[in-house]
Design a protein around this motif. Structure first.
Motif, PDB file in Angstrom:
ATOM      1  N   MET A 145       0.838  -1.194   0.000  1.00 17.79           N
ATOM      2  CA  MET A 145       0.000   0.000   0.000  1.00 17.79           C
ATOM      3  C   MET A 145       0.876   1.249   0.000  1.00 17.79           C
ATOM      4  N   LYS A 146       0.396   2.258  -0.759  1.00 18.37           N
ATOM      5  CA  LYS A 146       1.139   3.510  -0.830  1.00 18.37           C
ATOM      6  C   LYS A 146       0.213   4.685  -0.531  1.00 18.37           C
ATOM      7  N   VAL A 198       4.512   8.151   8.318  1.00 21.32           N
ATOM      8  CA  VAL A 198       4.156   8.133   6.893  1.00 21.32           C
ATOM      9  C   VAL A 198       4.033   9.542   6.307  1.00 21.32           C
ATOM     10  N   LYS A 234       7.197   7.767   3.205  1.00 14.47           N
ATOM     11  CA  LYS A 234       7.483   6.359   2.960  1.00 14.47           C
ATOM     12  C   LYS A 234       6.914   5.935   1.609  1.00 14.47           C
ATOM     13  N   GLU A 235       7.682   5.219   0.859  1.00 15.03           N
ATOM     14  CA  GLU A 235       7.191   4.684  -0.407  1.00 15.03           C
ATOM     15  C   GLU A 235       6.091   3.650  -0.155  1.00 15.03           C
ATOM     16  N   ASP A 236       6.418   2.683   0.664  1.00 20.12           N
ATOM     17  CA  ASP A 236       5.452   1.632   0.979  1.00 20.12           C
ATOM     18  C   ASP A 236       5.073   1.677   2.450  1.00 20.12           C
ATOM     19  N   ILE A 237       3.802   1.530   2.704  1.00 19.85           N
ATOM     20  CA  ILE A 237       3.321   1.542   4.081  1.00 19.85           C
ATOM     21  C   ILE A 237       3.321   0.113   4.606  1.00 19.85           C
ATOM     22  N   SER A 238       4.090  -0.114   5.638  1.00 23.29           N
ATOM     23  CA  SER A 238       4.140  -1.463   6.203  1.00 23.29           C
ATOM     24  C   SER A 238       2.842  -1.767   6.953  1.00 23.29           C
ATOM     25  N   GLU A 239       2.612  -3.052   7.128  1.00 24.30           N
ATOM     26  CA  GLU A 239       1.365  -3.531   7.740  1.00 24.30           C
ATOM     27  C   GLU A 239       1.062  -2.859   9.080  1.00 24.30           C
ATOM     28  N   LEU A 284      -0.376   0.695   8.700  1.00 24.85           N
ATOM     29  CA  LEU A 284      -1.528   0.887   7.823  1.00 24.85           C
ATOM     30  C   LEU A 284      -2.733   1.479   8.552  1.00 24.85           C
ATOM     31  N   ILE A 338      -4.907   6.264  -0.238  1.00 25.89           N
ATOM     32  CA  ILE A 338      -4.063   5.111   0.079  1.00 25.89           C
ATOM     33  C   ILE A 338      -4.537   3.948  -0.784  1.00 25.89           C
ATOM     34  N   ASN A 339      -3.617   3.438  -1.587  1.00 32.00           N
ATOM     35  CA  ASN A 339      -3.992   2.257  -2.372  1.00 32.00           C
ATOM     36  C   ASN A 339      -2.767   1.484  -2.800  1.00 32.00           C
TER      37      ASN A 339
END
Ligand code: SF4
Length: 62
Positions: free
Chosen positions: A1-2, A23, A36-41, A44, A61-62
């Protein structure tokens, strides 16, 4: 997710940074940028909270 922030819509209230500083961060122009490029679990849920609380719905967020 980004996470994405629509800079034209963001009013720079700072709420997302307060809710999820891992984030979202405010830049030199007073607008929010995803740090952050990718949102960690584990981030989220708070990132989603920041999205839901944005007063102008500038966060995606998708
Ligand atoms: S909560 Fe929304 S309007 Fe406020 S700084 Fe974050 S993206 Fe911008």
């Amino acid at each position: 997710m980004k996470a994405f922030v629509d800079r034209d819509t963001c009013i720079g209230c700072g709420a997302c940074e307060m809710t999820c500083p891992e984030v979202f961060s405010m830049d030199d122009e007073g607008k929010s940028v995803p740090v952050k490029e990718d949102i960690s679990e584990n981030l989220l849920e708070s990132a989603q909270d920041a999205k839901d609380d944005c007063p102008v719905s500038a966060i995606t967020i998708n």
